[in-house]
Every structure is written in C-alpha cells, then in structure tokens.
Design a protein around this motif. Structure first.
Motif, short mmCIF file in Angstrom:
data_model
loop_
_atom_site.label_atom_id
_atom_site.label_comp_id
_atom_site.label_asym_id
_atom_site.label_seq_id
_atom_site.Cartn_x
_atom_site.Cartn_y
_atom_site.Cartn_z
N GLU A 1 3.28 -4.40 3.89
CA GLU A 1 3.11 -3.13 4.89
C GLU A 1 2.82 -1.85 4.22
O GLU A 1 2.04 -1.08 4.81
N ILE A 2 3.39 -1.39 3.16
CA ILE A 2 3.07 -0.34 2.48
C ILE A 2 1.67 -0.08 2.24
O ILE A 2 0.75 0.78 2.40
N ASP A 3 1.23 -1.42 1.55
CA ASP A 3 -0.30 -1.36 0.99
C ASP A 3 -1.21 -1.27 2.31
O ASP A 3 -2.40 -0.54 2.20
N ILE A 4 -0.69 -1.87 3.28
CA ILE A 4 -1.75 -1.75 4.56
C ILE A 4 -1.72 -0.23 4.95
O ILE A 4 -2.82 0.31 5.43
N LYS A 5 -0.58 0.31 5.07
CA LYS A 5 -0.70 1.81 5.26
C LYS A 5 -1.22 2.66 4.78
O LYS A 5 -1.89 3.82 5.05
#
Length: 58
Positions: free
Chosen positions: A22-26
């Motif tokens: 999720e962090i890497d997508i954001k």
C-alpha cells in the motif's frame, strides 16, 4: 520491474507485506500494470513461508 519489499517482521508478516504494498502504491513506486515477482520468488526473497504469500490473495 522487480518489486522488493522491505519487511521488518514486527507484526503479522502478511499484514506487513500488504502495508508495504500500500505504501509503495501511494508513493508511486508501484504503478498500474507493474507485476509483482512470482510467489516462489517472493517467498525466497522475503524469507517467509509460501502460505504467508498465499494469504495475500485473500
């Protein structure tokens, strides 16, 4: 692209992997259309069980 998570193993592994995703997508490190490594490659790289990786499919 070959995505590699930085896992600290402080909480449930599959939850931590999902959080890193999720962090890497954001952060746009992972973009639409990017492919993750195969399950066995993730299992080996993250030093986790295949069952942990399979939980990500849920």
């Amino acid at each position: 692209m070959s995505w590699k998570a930085k896992i600290l193993k402080k909480i449930s592994l599959y939850i931590e992997i999902v959080s890193v995703l999720e962090i890497d997508i954001k952060r746009r490190i992972l973009k639409p259309g990017d492919k993750l490594p195969p399950q066995r490659e993730l299992e080996d790289f993250l030093d986790v069980n295949l069952s942990t990786i399979k939980k990500l499919e849920m």
